[in-house]
Scaffold this motif. Structure first.
Motif, PDB file in Angstrom:
ATOM      1  N   LYS A  20       1.386   9.511  -5.600  1.00 50.38           N
ATOM      2  CA  LYS A  20       1.853  10.822  -5.143  1.00 50.38           C
ATOM      3  C   LYS A  20       2.853  11.445  -6.121  1.00 50.38           C
ATOM      4  O   LYS A  20       2.802  12.637  -6.403  1.00 50.38           O
ATOM      5  N   LYS A  38       0.898   4.189  -2.817  1.00 53.96           N
ATOM      6  CA  LYS A  38       0.727   5.590  -2.407  1.00 53.96           C
ATOM      7  C   LYS A  38       1.863   6.443  -3.005  1.00 53.96           C
ATOM      8  O   LYS A  38       1.626   7.538  -3.509  1.00 53.96           O
ATOM      9  N   LYS A  79       0.846  -1.205   0.000  1.00 49.66           N
ATOM     10  CA  LYS A  79       0.000   0.000   0.000  1.00 49.66           C
ATOM     11  C   LYS A  79       0.877   1.248   0.000  1.00 49.66           C
ATOM     12  O   LYS A  79       0.567   2.235  -0.654  1.00 49.66           O
TER      13      LYS A  79
END
Length: 175
Positions: free
Chosen positions: A127, A123, A119
């Motif tokens: 980002k 992310k 995860k």
């Protein structure tokens, strides 16, 4: 009996001036003598005649085939370095282009069972608008991966500063 000439050879990559990321086979066309580089890119061939012209064929999967001319002198031992060119599907210029097109990657070299993105990794990808890409156990030439990744990291630093450095996966290939 004529004294034989010994060739202490070294194979390096034209991109990095370091040993190739895989072994290279060397064939002497005139004698059909064959050998492979060791883990440092070195090889030895011993059955050359003095003052004679030879053709060497260097070949490997990631570097293709290179035909080189080699001439012995009156020496008993010759040290020579030969260069091979990696078959790069991407490089620093590709990295810049993919960065501009928002399709940049960070290359990883895994194994038969690559580590899946966590995860935290997903992310990071979202980002910074970048994708981790794992070759598994069949990567492209290491110097191509390093050149590409180093260019991407320079671009990330210019856009995002140092913030991403704490979040990036530790298995991104940079050397």
């Amino acid at each position: 009996m004529n004294a034989q000439v010994k060739l202490d050879g070294k194979i390096i990559s034209v991109k990095t001036k370091l040993k190739p990321s895989e072994e290279v086979m060397i064939i002497v066309k005139e004698t059909n003598e064959k050998t492979f580089t060791d883990s440092l890119g070195n090889f030895i061939l011993e059955k050359f005649d003095k003052n004679k012209h030879y053709t060497l064929e260097l070949s490997s999967f990631l570097y293709g085939k290179v035909i080189l001319e080699f001439e012995t002198q009156n020496d008993i031992r010759v040290q020579k370095t030969f260069e091979v060119v990696p078959n790069c599907k991407f490089d620093g210029e590709t990295a810049k282009s993919e960065w501009e097109n928002k399709s940049a990657k960070l290359y990883l070299i895994g194994s038969i069972a690559p580590i899946a993105n966590s995860k935290k990794d997903k992310k990071f990808e979202k980002k910074y608008n970048i994708q981790y890409y794992d070759f598994g156990c069949t990567p492209d030439p290491l110097e191509c991966i390093i050149e590409y990744n180093k260019e991407i990291l320079k671009l990330m630093e210019s856009k995002y500063g140092d913030e991403w450095k704490k979040e990036i996966r530790k298995d991104v290939v940079i050397n």
